[in-house]
Design an enzyme around this catalytic site. Structure first.
Site, PDB file in Angstrom:
ATOM      1  N   GLY A   1     -11.467  -8.298  -0.976  1.00 18.00           N
ATOM      2  CA  GLY A   1     -10.479  -8.770  -0.624  1.00 18.00           C
ATOM      3  C   GLY A   1      -9.825 -10.142  -1.158  1.00 18.00           C
TER       4      GLY A   1
ATOM      5  N   LYS B   1     -22.654 -14.566   1.751  1.00 18.33           N
ATOM      6  CA  LYS B   1     -24.153 -14.609   2.050  1.00 18.33           C
ATOM      7  C   LYS B   1     -24.502 -13.852   1.059  1.00 18.33           C
ATOM      8  CE  LYS B   1     -23.912 -13.542   6.749  1.00 18.33           C
ATOM      9  NZ  LYS B   1     -23.723 -12.994   7.663  1.00 18.33           N
TER      10      LYS B   1
ATOM     11  N   ARG C   1       0.910  -1.197   0.007  1.00 23.88           N
ATOM     12  CA  ARG C   1      -0.264   0.068  -0.084  1.00 23.88           C
ATOM     13  C   ARG C   1       0.820   1.186  -0.025  1.00 23.88           C
ATOM     14  NH1 ARG C   1      -4.722  -2.205   3.901  1.00 23.88           N
ATOM     15  NH2 ARG C   1      -5.884  -3.052   2.330  1.00 23.88           N
TER      16      ARG C   1
ATOM     17  N   GLY D   1     -14.542  -3.110   1.128  1.00 22.51           N
ATOM     18  CA  GLY D   1     -15.933  -2.409   1.242  1.00 22.51           C
ATOM     19  C   GLY D   1     -16.190  -1.340   0.456  1.00 22.51           C
TER      20      GLY D   1
HETATM   21  P1  AMP Z   1     -17.388 -12.827   1.497  1.00 17.41           P
HETATM   22  O1  AMP Z   1     -16.595 -12.319   2.616  1.00 17.41           O
HETATM   23  O2  AMP Z   1     -18.992 -12.801   1.689  1.00 17.41           O
HETATM   24  O3  AMP Z   1     -16.847 -12.342   0.291  1.00 17.41           O
HETATM   25  O4  AMP Z   1     -17.185 -14.290   1.509  1.00 17.41           O
HETATM   26  C1  AMP Z   1     -15.967 -14.887   1.521  1.00 17.41           C
HETATM   27  C2  AMP Z   1     -16.055 -16.068   1.954  1.00 17.41           C
HETATM   28  O5  AMP Z   1     -17.172 -17.159   1.512  1.00 17.41           O
HETATM   29  C3  AMP Z   1     -14.996 -17.105   2.069  1.00 17.41           C
HETATM   30  O6  AMP Z   1     -14.059 -17.165   3.182  1.00 17.41           O
HETATM   31  C4  AMP Z   1     -15.163 -18.338   1.356  1.00 17.41           C
HETATM   32  O7  AMP Z   1     -14.806 -19.498   2.034  1.00 17.41           O
HETATM   33  C5  AMP Z   1     -16.709 -18.339   1.825  1.00 17.41           C
HETATM   34  N1  AMP Z   1     -17.523 -19.155   0.964  1.00 17.41           N
HETATM   35  C6  AMP Z   1     -17.685 -19.170  -0.330  1.00 17.41           C
HETATM   36  N2  AMP Z   1     -18.230 -20.383  -1.059  1.00 17.41           N
HETATM   37  C7  AMP Z   1     -18.601 -20.838   0.114  1.00 17.41           C
HETATM   38  C8  AMP Z   1     -19.538 -21.998   0.438  1.00 17.41           C
HETATM   39  N3  AMP Z   1     -20.145 -22.650  -0.789  1.00 17.41           N
HETATM   40  N4  AMP Z   1     -19.924 -22.407   1.636  1.00 17.41           N
HETATM   41  C9  AMP Z   1     -19.662 -21.773   2.645  1.00 17.41           C
HETATM   42  N5  AMP Z   1     -18.756 -20.705   2.559  1.00 17.41           N
HETATM   43  C10 AMP Z   1     -18.320 -20.284   1.505  1.00 17.41           C
END
Ligand code: AMP
Length: 399
Positions: free
Chosen positions: A356, A199, A38, A379
């Protein structure tokens, strides 16, 4: 939101005191910087200001100090690294717009560089306290925001200070805003967005906003199962946002009404349980997405889906990607994320990666230099894609 912002090249900086908000939120261990990426990324803006004879006053936050000064969050290490990179001394002020800052700034000559202490040592920073904004503004004649990663926060050093000074962007923020702004406002088509991650509820607004703009919306990662469930598929023990089933149905209806292709995984890599440890060995099998066994958990997209998504990327002229396709922390479950990263790297499209995890995937795989733009702000890039006005950008002068 107006994406056409004045930059350091559009304003007189020579001989001026220029307060430049950077993103020096670098990882440290045992008092040493473990990645100076950075700081290196900030150099073009700093060098431009130094080269044009500005008195350059830098500031940044680092980590999350809660109660004022804490040695482990001091920017002393950053001042040292800056000094090495610039080949000149960089004085560290002991405060954020206080007596020491004033004294150090008063002693500056054109081309000198001073770094203020961690902005979050100041009580008013995260509250966007006007008193702190004014104290910072009094140090300078011009404000430059080059910290995209903090632009979604209305803090004193990211937005508040611009109430009292003419404000422009540095090169990093300029690139973020121009590349992502163009993609959203006037994309070359077909425009494909790929969303993944855990999610649905984290990405509600992004899905909604992107559906207004894209030709194809691709969903992968944990969030895909809520969409599959909303279509009536059994998803076994996969991640499910039970409260968001109606929302997913609405989004699918909206996509259809708008003629947007919405792609969901046609096959899925499943296992009996979430890997523990996350990068441990795991036995997997591939099943059609509409036939996920009741006792299995979907953890990555399958090979047919990888090919389907890669084809959509190859046909695109603009691609935006945010969020992994599976539990990519595990090598067995990283294949979908790698396939998408590779498709982006090989496409001739304008490719934009935010968040990230997806950015890290591109970098680890050595694809970073084949991507048009990897956003520095997780974010912030998500809020940008949501179409929200970012306080740290909105406060800058329009061209
Ligand atoms: P996010 O912070 O929402 O971008 O989510 C990233 C996280 O989603 C990572 O740590 C992944 O391990 C998790 N992830 C991706 N696909 C799946 C899945 N099918 N089931 C559970 N966790 C997941």
């Amino acid at each position: 939101m107006n994406y056409n912002k004045k930059s350091i090249e559009d304003i007189e900086v020579s001989g001026k005191r220029v307060l430049c908000r950077c993103d020096f939120n670098v990882p440290t261990k045992d008092g040493k910087i473990t990645s100076d990426k950075r700081i290196v990324a900030a150099m073009p803006t700093i060098e431009y200001l130094v080269g044009h004879g500005a008195k350059v006053i830098l500031c940044s936050h680092m980590g999350k100090p809660k109660n004022g000064y804490e040695e482990k969050y001091s920017l002393k290490v950053v001042a040292e690294r800056l000094s090495e990179l610039l080949g000149k001394p960089v004085a560290l002020a002991a405060d954020v717009g206080g007596e020491d800052s004033k004294a150090k700034v008063a002693a500056m000559q054109p081309g000198d560089v001073v770094l203020l202490e961690n902005t979050r040592f100041a009580k008013g920073e995260t509250k966007n306290d006007p008193e702190l904004s004014k104290a910072l503004a009094e140090l300078a004649d011009v404000f430059v925001n080059d910290a995209f990663g903090s632009a979604h926060r209305a803090h004193a050093s990211t937005a508040g200070v611009a109430d009292y000074l003419p404000a422009v962007c540095g090169y990093l923020v300029q690139k973020e805003v121009s590349v992502m702004g163009k993609a959203l406002a006037d994309p070359e088509r077909p425009f494909v967005a790929i969303l993944g991650g855990a999610k649905v509820s984290d990405k509600l607004n992004v899905i909604q906003n992107l559906l207004e703009k894209v030709d194809t919306l691709i969903i992968g990662g944990g969030m895909a199962y809520t969409f599959l469930a909303a279509k009536g598929c059994g998803v076994g023990t996969s991640l499910l946002d039970g409260e968001k089933l109606d929302y997913c149905r609405q989004m699918m209806a909206k996509a259809e009404a708008k003629g947007v292709k919405l792609l969901l995984p046609v096959d899925t890599t499943v296992a009996s349980a979430f890997p523990d440890p996350i990068d441990g060995e795991i036995a997997v099998q591939v099943v059609p997405s509409e036939a996920i066994p009741a006792d299995k958990m979907g953890l990555d997209i399958g090979p047919k889906t990888m090919a389907l998504y890669a084809d959509a990327v190859k046909a695109a002229k603009t691609v935006v990607w945010n969020g992994p396709m599976g539990v990519f922390e595990n090598p067995t479950l990283a294949k979908g994320t790698i396939a998408v990263a590779q498709a982006l790297a090989e496409s001739g499209a304008v490719t934009i990666v935010g968040g990230g995890d997806s950015a890290a995937a591109c970098e680890q795989l050595g694809f970073a230099d084949k991507i048009t733009h990897i956003s520095t702000g997780g974010g912030a890039s998500l809020e940008f894609l949501e179409g929200r006005e970012l306080p740290g950008i909105a406060c800058l002068l329009n061209k």
